[in-house]
Motif scaffolding. Structure first.
Motif, mmCIF file in Angstrom:
data_model
loop_
_atom_site.group_PDB
_atom_site.id
_atom_site.type_symbol
_atom_site.label_atom_id
_atom_site.label_comp_id
_atom_site.label_asym_id
_atom_site.label_seq_id
_atom_site.Cartn_x
_atom_site.Cartn_y
_atom_site.Cartn_z
ATOM 1 N N ASN A 450 0.792 -1.232 0.000
ATOM 2 C CA ASN A 450 0.000 0.000 0.000
ATOM 3 C C ASN A 450 0.821 1.276 0.000
ATOM 4 O O ASN A 450 0.364 2.295 -0.516
ATOM 5 C CB ASN A 450 -0.925 0.021 1.231
ATOM 6 C CG ASN A 450 -1.870 -1.150 1.256
ATOM 7 O OD1 ASN A 450 -2.366 -1.585 0.215
ATOM 8 N ND2 ASN A 450 -2.123 -1.690 2.439
ATOM 9 N N CYS A 451 2.005 1.264 0.604
ATOM 10 C CA CYS A 451 2.737 2.512 0.759
ATOM 11 C C CYS A 451 4.231 2.231 0.880
ATOM 12 O O CYS A 451 4.650 1.124 1.235
ATOM 13 C CB CYS A 451 2.240 3.293 1.981
ATOM 14 S SG CYS A 451 2.205 2.330 3.508
ATOM 15 N N ILE A 452 5.029 3.257 0.587
ATOM 16 C CA ILE A 452 6.485 3.102 0.601
ATOM 17 C C ILE A 452 7.113 4.429 0.998
ATOM 18 O O ILE A 452 6.596 5.506 0.689
ATOM 19 C CB ILE A 452 6.989 2.635 -0.791
ATOM 20 C CG1 ILE A 452 8.406 2.102 -0.714
ATOM 21 C CG2 ILE A 452 6.861 3.733 -1.831
ATOM 22 C CD1 ILE A 452 8.810 1.292 -1.944
ATOM 23 N N GLY A 453 8.209 4.347 1.747
ATOM 24 C CA GLY A 453 8.938 5.544 2.174
ATOM 25 C C GLY A 453 10.432 5.299 2.122
ATOM 26 O O GLY A 453 10.898 4.192 2.434
ATOM 27 N N VAL A 454 11.186 6.304 1.719
ATOM 28 C CA VAL A 454 12.638 6.187 1.603
ATOM 29 C C VAL A 454 13.292 6.720 2.873
ATOM 30 O O VAL A 454 13.039 7.850 3.286
ATOM 31 C CB VAL A 454 13.147 6.944 0.367
ATOM 32 C CG1 VAL A 454 14.661 6.977 0.352
ATOM 33 C CG2 VAL A 454 12.622 6.296 -0.900
ATOM 34 N N ILE A 455 14.117 5.882 3.503
ATOM 35 C CA ILE A 455 14.823 6.270 4.721
ATOM 36 C C ILE A 455 16.159 6.907 4.359
ATOM 37 O O ILE A 455 16.548 7.937 4.896
ATOM 38 C CB ILE A 455 15.028 5.044 5.631
ATOM 39 C CG1 ILE A 455 13.671 4.457 6.036
ATOM 40 C CG2 ILE A 455 15.830 5.410 6.871
ATOM 41 C CD1 ILE A 455 13.741 3.080 6.656
ATOM 42 N N SER A 456 16.875 6.270 3.442
ATOM 43 C CA SER A 456 18.132 6.805 2.930
ATOM 44 C C SER A 456 18.297 6.268 1.520
ATOM 45 O O SER A 456 17.440 5.550 1.016
ATOM 46 C CB SER A 456 19.303 6.383 3.817
ATOM 47 O OG SER A 456 19.538 4.983 3.686
ATOM 48 N N ASP A 457 19.408 6.599 0.874
ATOM 49 C CA ASP A 457 19.615 6.094 -0.481
ATOM 50 C C ASP A 457 19.849 4.591 -0.514
ATOM 51 O O ASP A 457 19.882 3.987 -1.595
ATOM 52 C CB ASP A 457 20.802 6.814 -1.129
ATOM 53 C CG ASP A 457 20.388 8.164 -1.690
ATOM 54 O OD1 ASP A 457 19.187 8.367 -1.900
ATOM 55 O OD2 ASP A 457 21.265 9.019 -1.913
ATOM 56 N N THR A 582 15.505 10.434 9.886
ATOM 57 C CA THR A 582 15.608 10.077 11.305
ATOM 58 C C THR A 582 14.279 9.656 11.930
ATOM 59 O O THR A 582 14.265 8.879 12.880
ATOM 60 C CB THR A 582 16.175 11.253 12.108
ATOM 61 O OG1 THR A 582 15.320 12.402 11.931
ATOM 62 C CG2 THR A 582 17.585 11.596 11.641
ATOM 63 N N LEU A 583 13.157 10.146 11.399
ATOM 64 C CA LEU A 583 11.854 9.828 11.973
ATOM 65 C C LEU A 583 10.937 9.253 10.907
ATOM 66 O O LEU A 583 10.961 9.665 9.743
ATOM 67 C CB LEU A 583 11.202 11.067 12.575
ATOM 68 C CG LEU A 583 11.898 11.724 13.768
ATOM 69 C CD1 LEU A 583 11.131 12.965 14.208
ATOM 70 C CD2 LEU A 583 12.040 10.737 14.928
ATOM 71 N N VAL A 600 4.995 7.319 15.560
ATOM 72 C CA VAL A 600 6.256 7.900 15.100
ATOM 73 C C VAL A 600 7.401 7.078 15.687
ATOM 74 O O VAL A 600 7.456 6.825 16.892
ATOM 75 C CB VAL A 600 6.378 9.381 15.515
ATOM 76 C CG1 VAL A 600 7.689 9.964 15.008
ATOM 77 C CG2 VAL A 600 5.192 10.180 14.972
ATOM 78 N N TYR A 601 8.336 6.646 14.817
ATOM 79 C CA TYR A 601 9.456 5.795 15.212
ATOM 80 C C TYR A 601 10.781 6.502 14.937
ATOM 81 O O TYR A 601 10.914 7.257 13.973
ATOM 82 C CB TYR A 601 9.432 4.472 14.443
ATOM 83 C CG TYR A 601 8.184 3.655 14.660
ATOM 84 C CD1 TYR A 601 8.094 2.716 15.687
ATOM 85 C CD2 TYR A 601 7.079 3.809 13.817
ATOM 86 C CE1 TYR A 601 6.955 1.954 15.870
ATOM 87 C CE2 TYR A 601 5.932 3.053 14.000
ATOM 88 C CZ TYR A 601 5.873 2.122 15.028
ATOM 89 O OH TYR A 601 4.738 1.377 15.219
ATOM 90 N N ASP A 602 11.743 6.222 15.803
ATOM 91 C CA ASP A 602 13.117 6.664 15.580
ATOM 92 C C ASP A 602 13.804 5.595 14.721
ATOM 93 O O ASP A 602 13.876 4.426 15.110
ATOM 94 C CB ASP A 602 13.839 6.828 16.925
ATOM 95 C CG ASP A 602 15.195 7.475 16.775
ATOM 96 O OD1 ASP A 602 15.844 7.274 15.717
ATOM 97 O OD2 ASP A 602 15.640 8.178 17.704
ATOM 98 N N THR A 603 14.304 5.973 13.553
ATOM 99 C CA THR A 603 14.861 4.982 12.629
ATOM 100 C C THR A 603 16.230 4.453 13.079
ATOM 101 O O THR A 603 16.746 3.509 12.467
ATOM 102 C CB THR A 603 14.989 5.582 11.220
ATOM 103 O OG1 THR A 603 15.849 6.729 11.268
ATOM 104 C CG2 THR A 603 13.627 6.003 10.675
#
Length: 794
Positions: A450-457, A582-583, A600-603
């Motif tokens: 359903n969804c996707i998010g980029v934390i870093s490259d 970071t979040l 909300v999570y700390d990555t």
């Protein structure tokens, strides 16, 4: 601005139906295939490797059948398509330099149920269609419009059959007579020949198969027009049967009785002759040969004359294509080339790398290339290098169901997409051509994504129809591929080699790359040993110097899963990550206030950063962090938007009713524009809000013609105005210019309709920009299964 946008890339998978593709027999070599409700146009042998260059929209349900019709002397071809929506459409496809400029269509015919197959006899200007309404219809194309596409074809006759026809093939017997073969939901082939009235009449029923017949194909045995006809029938019984149609009183000599492979059948094969008349001449149909070699259902077979030889191409669910020829000495048909995967390498499921079989096999116009569509919606392509050597080439493909979310990497080097087809895919630009391609398939899952998010490259997170979120790490094989072909550098060298999915598992696991042969102390070579052979891969398999082909994407370019994030009680609906990574904020589907919370999570440690944020009473549909991470914006089905301001590690909440119906998306403007955001609602409006002092005020309302399903601000501020992209439920895309001096001054322009999807826009994402750029890249995900990237001038 809107009318100058250019389409840079289309990614979309093909429909799994044996009749859903055709390769035009002209120098341009356009291949058309059903892609959802659309028809995709692709030039497989194009040296620019552009992939799909256009989508033809018009059908309201899946396209099952596609057939080209080229009239002599025309600078265009006609393309006919049949659909589950019961209609047959005609399209004008320009050739050469005019490609992509205009595609007209008209509904030319109608059945009472889904259209399952099409056949065209170009010489006699005849179109034949088969339908699930148990009819075969014959149409006259001779009066079809040549200067416009508004005239309807003429219905010549309707043939009622007692099966659901799945395959048809027709051919001219002579200048006056035609032969038609029909098969489908039983094991028989029904043969019709035109009578003195000009209408088709039944003359034989060919038996022998033990399963449904999925493909039929007629051909002249030689290029001599007086030679015998051959009919190939492919069945779910794993066999292909060849039948000979011969003119003359005497029966042709059959080599079938001399074929030693028939002894494997355990019973004699009937060589009964079916006699019939063609005008004043006698003719017969006899069994010619049985082709054994596939070990699963056979979906398609196609004839082709190539270098003086008659060849048959078959595609099977056993993940292979086979090319058959008659042996020059014995006349017995043998498999001379096999393409795809051999049984020892097949995985047991799609998740372990198996493509799930080939549904379509097509010859190129010159017969020196073949293309095949697999279960995952991707096309594979092979080109002939020598007589029996076929070399894999770059194919194309994409998602086969709704694309639900997209996200650019932090640097903007690649784009991630995720879909209801249970895959996540990575797209980037091959610098050599340049052209866009799919470069990795990070996730193949057991749930709709359903969804996707980029934390870093090198890391991303995805949410699906399950409670946990999953975090993925880029493997070395993908980092190396992106570095070599896309100039995307990666400083982190501590990466796993590759990943796979264990049998019966849902979590991608890191695996080790080893030399193809490892040496022991005696200098001999032996296969590497490990407790679990599935957790190693040969280094040679990871040495890829071109955009990967379909089997590499499904098998070697997964990303290992490094963490699961728990906390929600229902399916994940939205995820957002701050710009610095970071979040992470997440939400799940909810019908009550208890579950409509945002976590909300700390990555760094994946622990809760704060108490769950409460503001909504129904599902949160979209989450967006402000560019500096100081604000979290949420919108939901309860018609409200909420802003959570982060001050000294604590969140303060502001909530307002934003629309009269549910809010589907939201977006922050660039930081240099101030605190401005937009919301898109089912009430057919997009609203722009601004922080004035300590209050958030509504500054502008943009009224649109359909529910607004997606909205996104461009990341730059050209000429002191904001660029806002708006996606509608109809698939229409709008580009709005908002004056920074007065946010109420909005100029809205629609994008060209032929560039837009035909179903709702799921998400819009602009590529991150650095410095002054003359244009930006805008990615658009749609419910029609397509992913598009546009170049939009500033």
């Amino acid at each position: 601005m809107g009318d100058r946008a250019e389409l840079e890339y289309i990614s979309i998978g093909g429909n799994r139906h044996p009749s859903a593709a055709d390769w035009a027999n002209n120098d341009g070599g356009c291949l058309a295939y059903g892609a959802g409700n659309s028809i995709a146009l692709w030039r497989p042998l194009d040296s620019a490797y552009k992939g799909v260059y256009a989508l033809l929209n018009g059908h309201t349900d899946a396209a099952n059948a596609v057939k080209f019709y080229q009239r002599s002397g025309n600078q265009e071809v006609l393309l006919f398509s049949g659909s589950v929506d019961k209609s047959i459409r005609a399209w004008r496809v320009p050739l050469g330099e005019s490609e992509g400029k205009s595609y007209e269509s008209a509904v030319v015919a109608q059945h009472d149920a889904s259209v399952t197959a099409l056949e065209i006899l170009s010489d006699s200007q005849t179109l034949i269609s088969a339908s699930a309404d148990s009819t075969i219809k014959v149409w006259d194309l001779s009066h079809f419009a040549t200067d416009g596409i508004n005239e309807e074809v003429e219905l010549v006759e309707t043939i009622k059959v007692k099966i659901m026809p799945l395959a048809i093939s027709a051919h001219d017997l002579d200048k006056k007579h035609k032969i038609l073969a029909v098969a489908g939901s039983n094991a028989a082939i029904h043969i019709y020949v035109t009578q003195t009235t000009g209408k088709f009449g039944p003359i034989a029923t060919l038996t022998g198969h033990a399963g449904w017949i999925r493909s039929l194909s007629f051909v002249r045995e030689t290029t001599d027009t007086s030679s015998d006809l051959l009919l190939a029938s492919a069945s779910q019984d794993k066999f292909i049967r060849l039948w000979r149609i011969h003119k003359g009183e005497e029966l042709p000599s059959s080599k079938a009785v001399d074929d030693p492979s028939l002894g494997l059948m355990g019973k004699s094969v009937s060589t009964k002759a079916h006699r019939f008349e063609i005008g004043d001449e006698r003719a017969s149909i006899t069994f010619e040969a049985l082709l054994l070699g596939h070990d699963d259902w056979i979906y398609s077979n196609k004839w082709h004359h190539h270098d003086g030889k008659l060849q048959l191409l078959s595609a099977s669910a056993d993940n292979s294509l086979a090319i058959w020829e008659a042996d020059a000495n014995s006349g017995i048909w043998v498999c001379v080339s096999r393409l795809g995967e051999i049984s020892a390498q097949k995985g047991s499921t799609t998740a372990t790398g198996s493509t799930g079989g080939f549904w379509i096999g097509l010859w190129s116009p010159k017969g020196n290339a073949v293309a095949s569509l697999g279960r995952t919606g991707g096309w594979r392509l092979w080109q002939q290098e020598s007589e029996h050597i076929w070399v894999p080439q770059i194919g194309c493909g994409g998602h086969v169901r709704s694309v639900t979310d997209i996200a650019w990497s932090k640097s903007g080097g690649y784009l991630l997409s995720t879909s209801s087809d249970q895959t996540s895919r990575l797209h980037s630009k091959w610098k050599q051509t340049p052209s866009w391609h799919e470069f990795a398939r990070p996730q193949i899952h057991g749930y709709d994504l359903n969804c996707i998010g980029v934390i870093s490259d090198t890391q991303f997170v995805s949410g699906a129809d399950e409670k946990p979120l999953r975090v993925f790490q880029e493997p070395a094989v993908v980092a190396s591929l992106l570095s070599k072909l896309c100039d995307i550098s990666q400083e982190n060298t501590d990466l796993p080699d590759a990943a796979n999915i264990p049998v019966l598992g849902l979590s991608n696991k890191a695996i080790q790359a080893v030399d193809d042969k490892e040496s022991n102390t005696n200098g001999d070579t032996e296969e590497p040993t490990t407790d679990d052979p599935s957790f190693i891969v040969n280094i040679s398999a990871l040495d890829i110097d071109h955009p990967p082909v379909e089997d590499q994407l499904a098998r070697h370019l997964l990303w290992p899963e490094i963490h699961k994030v728990y906390g929600h009680g229902y399916e994940i609906s939205a995820v957002a990550v701050t710009q610095d990574g970071t979040l992470m904020a997440t939400a799940c589907r909810a019908s009550s206030i208890d579950h409509a919370v945002i976590r909300v999570y700390d990555t760094k440690d994946w622990k809760d950063f704060s108490e769950p944020l409460r503001a909504h009473s129904l599902t949160v549909t979209s989450l967006q962090w402000s560019p500096d991470g100081g604000y979290l914006l949420s919108v939901g089905r309860d018609r409200i938007w909420s802003i959570f301001e982060l001050i000294d590690g604590k969140f303060t909440t502001t909530t307002a009713k934003g629309h009269s119906r549910m809010i589907l998306d939201c977006s922050w403007a660039p930081l240099e524009a101030g605190r401005i955001f937009a919301t898109a609602g089912r009430d057919k409006s997009v609203k722009i809000w601004q922080l004035i002092g300590t209050e958030w005020q509504l500054k502008s309302t943009i009224t649109v013609s359909q529910p607004a399903t997606a909205v996104a601000f461009a990341p730059s501020l050209p000429q002191n105005h904001l660029s806002l992209a708006i996606g509608l439920e109809s698939g229409e895309l709008l580009l709005a210019e908002v004056s920074m001096e007065d946010l109420e001054k909005v100029n809205v322009r629609p994008m060209q309709m032929q560039l837009c999807p035909h179903k709702g826009i799921s998400r819009i994402a602009w590529q991150p920009q650095s410095g002054e750029q003359a244009s930006g890249l805008m990615a658009v995900a749609s419910e029609d299964g397509s992913l598009r990237i546009f170049t939009v001038p500033s």
